[in-house]
Structure formats: structure tokens, C-alpha cells
Scaffold this motif. Sequence first.
Motif, PDB file in Angstrom:
ATOM      1  N   GLN A 292      35.199  43.133  38.806  1.00  0.00           N
ATOM      2  CA  GLN A 292      35.135  42.896  40.238  1.00  0.00           C
ATOM      3  C   GLN A 292      34.609  41.487  40.485  1.00  0.00           C
ATOM      4  OE1 GLN A 292      31.163  45.335  40.956  1.00  0.00           O
ATOM      5  NE2 GLN A 292      32.104  44.987  42.914  1.00  0.00           N
ATOM      6  N   ASP A 293      35.049  40.895  41.570  1.00  0.00           N
ATOM      7  CA  ASP A 293      34.489  39.620  42.008  1.00  0.00           C
ATOM      8  C   ASP A 293      33.262  39.941  42.843  1.00  0.00           C
ATOM      9  OD1 ASP A 293      36.673  38.474  40.824  1.00  0.00           O
ATOM     10  OD2 ASP A 293      37.714  38.022  42.696  1.00  0.00           O
ATOM     11  N   LEU A 294      32.212  39.154  42.685  1.00  0.00           N
ATOM     12  CA  LEU A 294      31.032  39.415  43.500  1.00  0.00           C
ATOM     13  C   LEU A 294      30.290  38.137  43.819  1.00  0.00           C
ATOM     14  CD1 LEU A 294      28.002  39.601  41.813  1.00  0.00           C
ATOM     15  CD2 LEU A 294      29.328  41.357  40.688  1.00  0.00           C
ATOM     16  N   GLN A 295      29.672  38.160  44.988  1.00  0.00           N
ATOM     17  CA  GLN A 295      28.822  37.069  45.440  1.00  0.00           C
ATOM     18  C   GLN A 295      27.379  37.535  45.330  1.00  0.00           C
ATOM     19  OE1 GLN A 295      30.099  34.981  49.095  1.00  0.00           O
ATOM     20  NE2 GLN A 295      31.679  36.571  49.194  1.00  0.00           N
TER      21      GLN A 295
ATOM     22  N   PHE B   2      20.499  39.515  46.495  1.00  0.00           N
ATOM     23  CA  PHE B   2      21.162  40.004  47.704  1.00  0.00           C
ATOM     24  C   PHE B   2      22.666  39.931  47.486  1.00  0.00           C
ATOM     25  CE2 PHE B   2      17.295  37.808  48.879  1.00  0.00           C
ATOM     26  CZ  PHE B   2      16.660  38.698  49.718  1.00  0.00           C
ATOM     27  N   TYR B   3      23.371  40.899  48.054  1.00  0.00           N
ATOM     28  CA  TYR B   3      24.831  40.932  47.966  1.00  0.00           C
ATOM     29  C   TYR B   3      25.393  41.095  49.375  1.00  0.00           C
ATOM     30  CZ  TYR B   3      23.672  41.659  43.096  1.00  0.00           C
ATOM     31  OH  TYR B   3      23.154  41.508  41.835  1.00  0.00           O
ATOM     32  N   PRO B   4      26.649  40.746  49.589  1.00  0.00           N
ATOM     33  CA  PRO B   4      27.218  40.883  50.936  1.00  0.00           C
ATOM     34  C   PRO B   4      27.112  42.329  51.437  1.00  0.00           C
ATOM     35  CG  PRO B   4      28.681  39.609  49.536  1.00  0.00           C
ATOM     36  CD  PRO B   4      27.612  40.163  48.645  1.00  0.00           C
ATOM     37  N   PRO B   5      26.953  42.496  52.756  1.00  0.00           N
ATOM     38  CA  PRO B   5      26.877  43.853  53.314  1.00  0.00           C
ATOM     39  C   PRO B   5      28.123  44.672  52.964  1.00  0.00           C
ATOM     40  CG  PRO B   5      26.376  42.214  54.982  1.00  0.00           C
ATOM     41  CD  PRO B   5      26.855  41.471  53.775  1.00  0.00           C
ATOM     42  N   LYS B   6      27.940  45.972  52.837  1.00  0.00           N
ATOM     43  CA  LYS B   6      29.020  46.919  52.543  1.00  0.00           C
ATOM     44  C   LYS B   6      29.701  46.649  51.216  1.00  0.00           C
ATOM     45  CE  LYS B   6      29.814  47.709  57.433  1.00  0.00           C
ATOM     46  NZ  LYS B   6      30.730  47.649  58.553  1.00  0.00           N
ATOM     47  N   THR B   7      29.007  45.993  50.292  1.00  0.00           N
ATOM     48  CA  THR B   7      29.529  45.777  48.950  1.00  0.00           C
ATOM     49  C   THR B   7      28.724  46.650  47.991  1.00  0.00           C
ATOM     50  OG1 THR B   7      30.062  43.485  49.472  1.00  0.00           O
ATOM     51  CG2 THR B   7      29.959  44.068  47.146  1.00  0.00           C
ATOM     52  N   THR B   8      29.409  47.487  47.249  1.00  0.00           N
ATOM     53  CA  THR B   8      28.727  48.327  46.267  1.00  0.00           C
ATOM     54  C   THR B   8      28.689  47.580  44.942  1.00  0.00           C
ATOM     55  OG1 THR B   8      29.554  50.291  47.370  1.00  0.00           O
ATOM     56  CG2 THR B   8      28.693  50.581  45.147  1.00  0.00           C
ATOM     57  N   ILE B   9      27.493  47.408  44.424  1.00  0.00           N
ATOM     58  CA  ILE B   9      27.297  46.654  43.186  1.00  0.00           C
ATOM     59  C   ILE B   9      26.880  47.619  42.088  1.00  0.00           C
ATOM     60  CG2 ILE B   9      25.962  44.809  42.085  1.00  0.00           C
ATOM     61  CD1 ILE B   9      27.904  43.870  44.277  1.00  0.00           C
TER      62      ILE B   9
ATOM     63  N   HIS C 224      30.755  35.211  41.043  1.00  0.00           N
ATOM     64  CA  HIS C 224      31.240  35.683  39.741  1.00  0.00           C
ATOM     65  C   HIS C 224      32.654  36.242  39.920  1.00  0.00           C
ATOM     66  CE1 HIS C 224      27.126  35.411  38.201  1.00  0.00           C
ATOM     67  NE2 HIS C 224      26.734  36.046  39.283  1.00  0.00           N
ATOM     68  N   MET C 225      33.590  35.683  39.185  1.00  0.00           N
ATOM     69  CA  MET C 225      34.962  36.187  39.209  1.00  0.00           C
ATOM     70  C   MET C 225      35.170  37.084  37.985  1.00  0.00           C
ATOM     71  SD  MET C 225      36.980  32.707  40.288  1.00  0.00           S
ATOM     72  CE  MET C 225      38.576  33.484  40.192  1.00  0.00           C
ATOM     73  N   ASN C 226      35.798  38.229  38.211  1.00  0.00           N
ATOM     74  CA  ASN C 226      36.113  39.172  37.132  1.00  0.00           C
ATOM     75  C   ASN C 226      34.868  39.593  36.355  1.00  0.00           C
ATOM     76  OD1 ASN C 226      38.953  38.915  37.687  1.00  0.00           O
ATOM     77  ND2 ASN C 226      38.881  36.953  36.622  1.00  0.00           N
ATOM     78  N   ALA C 227      33.772  39.807  37.063  1.00  0.00           N
ATOM     79  CA  ALA C 227      32.537  40.264  36.409  1.00  0.00           C
ATOM     80  C   ALA C 227      32.767  41.665  35.854  1.00  0.00           C
ATOM     81  CB  ALA C 227      31.382  40.271  37.413  1.00  0.00           C
ATOM     82  N   TYR C 228      32.322  41.870  34.618  1.00  0.00           N
ATOM     83  CA  TYR C 228      32.560  43.156  33.958  1.00  0.00           C
ATOM     84  C   TYR C 228      31.570  44.209  34.418  1.00  0.00           C
ATOM     85  CZ  TYR C 228      35.907  41.110  30.747  1.00  0.00           C
ATOM     86  OH  TYR C 228      37.006  40.502  30.215  1.00  0.00           O
ATOM     87  N   ASN C 229      32.067  45.421  34.589  1.00  0.00           N
ATOM     88  CA  ASN C 229      31.266  46.605  34.898  1.00  0.00           C
ATOM     89  C   ASN C 229      31.680  47.696  33.915  1.00  0.00           C
ATOM     90  OD1 ASN C 229      29.919  45.940  37.637  1.00  0.00           O
ATOM     91  ND2 ASN C 229      32.032  45.306  37.864  1.00  0.00           N
TER      92      ASN C 229
END
Length: 193
Positions: free
Chosen positions: A60-63, A89-96, A36-41
Motif C-alpha cells: 500500500q502507498d502511505l503518507q 500521524f496518518y491521513p484521516p480514514k486511512t487504516t494502517i 512510502h510507495m508500495n510499502a509492504y504489509n
Amino acid sequence: AWSEPRAYTPVDAQIGFKLRPARTLLIDIYGGYAYHMNAYNMAAVLDKNATVIDYQLWQQDLQQWKVGASLHYHYRDIVEVNVGGNYYFYPPKTTIFDRPNWDAHARIEAHIDTKWSIYSENYFAGSRQAYIAPYHSEMLRPIVSLNIGGQYAINRWLAVYAQVNDYLNRKHDIFYGYQSQGIHFLLGVKWKF
């Protein structure tokens, strides 16, 4: 004039397999990946009394990886059961923020006769982390949304229904400091064409 970049998902792939252990039972097991590119938070801005005074969008971009399963059971046009869920699951050390680690749904429908049916439609999601500006976060409680309804089919293409949503009257945190309305009722018409 400059504007915020739009949210965009250039990759959303899923692979899995289906099993049919019985004629009336279908099981779907899958895994997937999304970028996800430019995902809204949403960030809550508090005043000195810890009261929300504003909300700010940030991106934020997120996988996101997921595994999930669903089950569909159908018995003689009398009972239909659909349940399923996902674990993310999200990449390690990524705060979602604003996304649960898991979610699940369940819909059970029973036909009393050719005209009347009752159903239960439910949604569950794990806790989510909310960003509180400027520099801290809080966990929002899990979502448990239980709904029940009844439907009357006037003919093949027209039906009326009544539904009670969130009958436990849990006011879910949509965002930090902003809750859903709790128990509410729906009356409606379904038209198939």
C-alpha cells in the motif's frame, strides 16, 4: 515476467532544531513527513480453527507524518544517556497495518573504569493493527524490549561484550501468530578501525 513493484520512499523529509541548555546536554526536537510507495504489509491467513496457515505480502502507498524528540546527556566519560521517541500521524480514514503509532528508545551506559562498562538498551513501541485475511484485523500488544549488557575494552580498538536481550521474556508479536524468541543472550567482539 511480471514482478511486484519494490517498496520505495521518494520523500522522507525532516526539520527541527537542537538545543544545548548545558554543555553536557543536547536536545533535538523535530517533525517530518514521508511518502512510502508500495510499502509492504503482512496478512495472516487462518484456517477454520483460527490457526495461521500462511502469510501473504501486500502493498500500500502511505503518507506518514511524525513529531519526535531525543535527548543526549554525557557526564565526564562516566555516564551517557540517549533517549528519544516518535509519534506518527496518518491521513484521516486511512487504516494502517504493521506500524505502531509511537516508538521510543533509551540507552544508558556507565563506565566503571577505563576498561569496564555496563549498559541498558531498551526499545518500546505502541500496539499495531494486524490484517487477518480475508476481512478483519486485530491489535497486537505493545512492544517492551529491555536489554542489559556489559563490555570489557581490551584496548582502544578491541572490546568484548555480553548482553541479555528481552530479559522480561516477552515474546513480541512480529506479525500476527509469529512471535520473537523471548529472552536470549549475546556474546560478541567489537572491533573499531
